[in-house]
Design an enzyme around this catalytic site. Sequence first.
Site, PDB file in Angstrom:
ATOM      1  N   HIS A 219       1.380 -17.084   8.872  1.00 28.41           N
ATOM      2  CA  HIS A 219       0.358 -18.119   8.960  1.00 28.41           C
ATOM      3  C   HIS A 219       0.676 -19.185  10.005  1.00 28.41           C
ATOM      4  O   HIS A 219      -0.181 -20.027  10.300  1.00 28.41           O
ATOM      5  CB  HIS A 219       0.162 -18.779   7.582  1.00 28.41           C
ATOM      6  N   SER A 223      -2.574 -14.098  12.724  1.00 27.35           N
ATOM      7  CA  SER A 223      -2.513 -12.644  12.843  1.00 27.35           C
ATOM      8  C   SER A 223      -2.612 -12.205  14.289  1.00 27.35           C
ATOM      9  O   SER A 223      -3.303 -12.820  15.104  1.00 27.35           O
ATOM     10  CB  SER A 223      -3.653 -12.002  12.042  1.00 27.35           C
ATOM     11  N   LYS A 247     -13.569  -6.119   3.428  1.00 24.78           N
ATOM     12  CA  LYS A 247     -13.064  -4.944   4.135  1.00 24.78           C
ATOM     13  C   LYS A 247     -11.813  -4.383   3.465  1.00 24.78           C
ATOM     14  O   LYS A 247     -11.698  -3.169   3.253  1.00 24.78           O
ATOM     15  CB  LYS A 247     -12.759  -5.328   5.581  1.00 24.78           C
ATOM     16  N   ASP A 248     -10.891  -5.273   3.110  1.00 20.48           N
ATOM     17  CA  ASP A 248      -9.679  -4.840   2.416  1.00 20.48           C
ATOM     18  C   ASP A 248     -10.000  -4.276   1.040  1.00 20.48           C
ATOM     19  O   ASP A 248      -9.356  -3.323   0.588  1.00 20.48           O
ATOM     20  CB  ASP A 248      -8.706  -6.017   2.262  1.00 20.48           C
ATOM     21  N   GLU A 291      14.549  11.379  -1.805  1.00 22.63           N
ATOM     22  CA  GLU A 291      13.090  11.360  -1.827  1.00 22.63           C
ATOM     23  C   GLU A 291      12.552  11.468  -0.397  1.00 22.63           C
ATOM     24  O   GLU A 291      13.239  11.128   0.571  1.00 22.63           O
ATOM     25  CB  GLU A 291      12.581  10.060  -2.470  1.00 22.63           C
TER      26      GLU A 291
END
Length: 446
Positions: A219, A223, A247-248, A291
Amino acid sequence: MSFAWANSYEPKTDLTKWLDEKLPVPRLVYNAIGAGYPVPRNLNYMWNFGVLAGFFLMFQIITGIILAMHYAANTDVAFGQIEHIMRNVNYGWLMKYAHANGASFFFMVIYLHIFRGFYYSSYKAPREMIWLLGVVIFLLMMATAFMGYVLPWGQMSFWGAKVITGLFGAIPFIGEPLQVWLVGGYAPNNSTLNRFFSLHFLMPFVILGAVILHIWALHIPGSSNPTGVEVKKESDTVPFHPYYTAKDGWFLGLVLSLFAFVVFFAPNALGHAENWIEANPLSTPALIVPEWYFYPFYAILRAFTGDLTIPFTGIVLIEAKLLGVIAMFGSILLWFFLPWLDKSPVRSGSYRPLFRIFFWIFVVDMAALFYLGGAKAEEPFIVMSQIATAWYFLHFLVILPIISQIEVPKALPFSITEAVLGKDEGSSKSATPSAPPAGAMPEPAE
């Protein structure tokens, strides 16, 4: 980047005014993920994976706490407790499968998040700290996942723990005492299970703290975006809510649909059948592998089959096992130096034609390492692992620095608005100015 045009939080009721004065949590949320946080208007779906990662972290914490209520960290009963959870605890099977597959989905999301950072150079100024914290989070995730994999106390849990903890024994002088201290003995035992369970329960909360720092660091400069051009004015941004929350949100629903399909119809597809056999120190599995999300680094570890010696003398400088350990950890630690290895003034791979070619070669190389990490330690897989490992280090240590010096990037748009709309009537500059000269970072917006 200035957030001067961001909407300010204004409490409207007496209760919210009182709360804002005494404990301004609504203001914090509003400014962090609400309309008070302006975000570049051109973010594509690769920017959705940050939110997905946060969701799966919280999902793992919640399901992990529920499972911990029914688990006993004791080698005599641990395997049976997993069966108890699966068969006798209400919806225990769902919690177990959701937690196990949630780890896989968490790593899928994180890998895509990291590769987005590689392509769009999210590690460059002014976002170096965001990247560095992200690498720390990834290392913490790997440690947490490894310790969690030991808890079912199946065959792969025991032998995976034995192999990985055995790597510490390769460290000169302090290796063996360190290994004994970590394991609580000379082989995985009850002390090992207790320690790993305690740390596996604690580490997600450490990761959560690192994630908070990661978001805080984000922040400050704001972004990044697909063009790599910094925000210059209000028209370059939109509020995070409702545009990106919507959107997310729908993208999260899509991923959760896939996650639900795996949990309900293929819950063991991403695991190992050997781990449904109780741990037996006297029976070694034919193929010991971690894994799937550890495969690339396991392939790098196994690529080193010969000692480093002084030519013509036979004097061993570094044993093969230690070389593999150094390479495995070094393959991740070198990510810390990416902001200084890649000196190109252009961030986005979309405007770097030569970089883009080698990026996709690197993606193929990583796909090969994923495959080779789960393959048998025999020819031709060993030679292929050595070639893929060599290219991995060449990409970061040689190719990337050279490309950043010799590449001629494409012309950058003047602003984010221009990149979206094809024009920017508010700009006084050319619509497609030349890229900045080599060695100079784009001037940040005031």
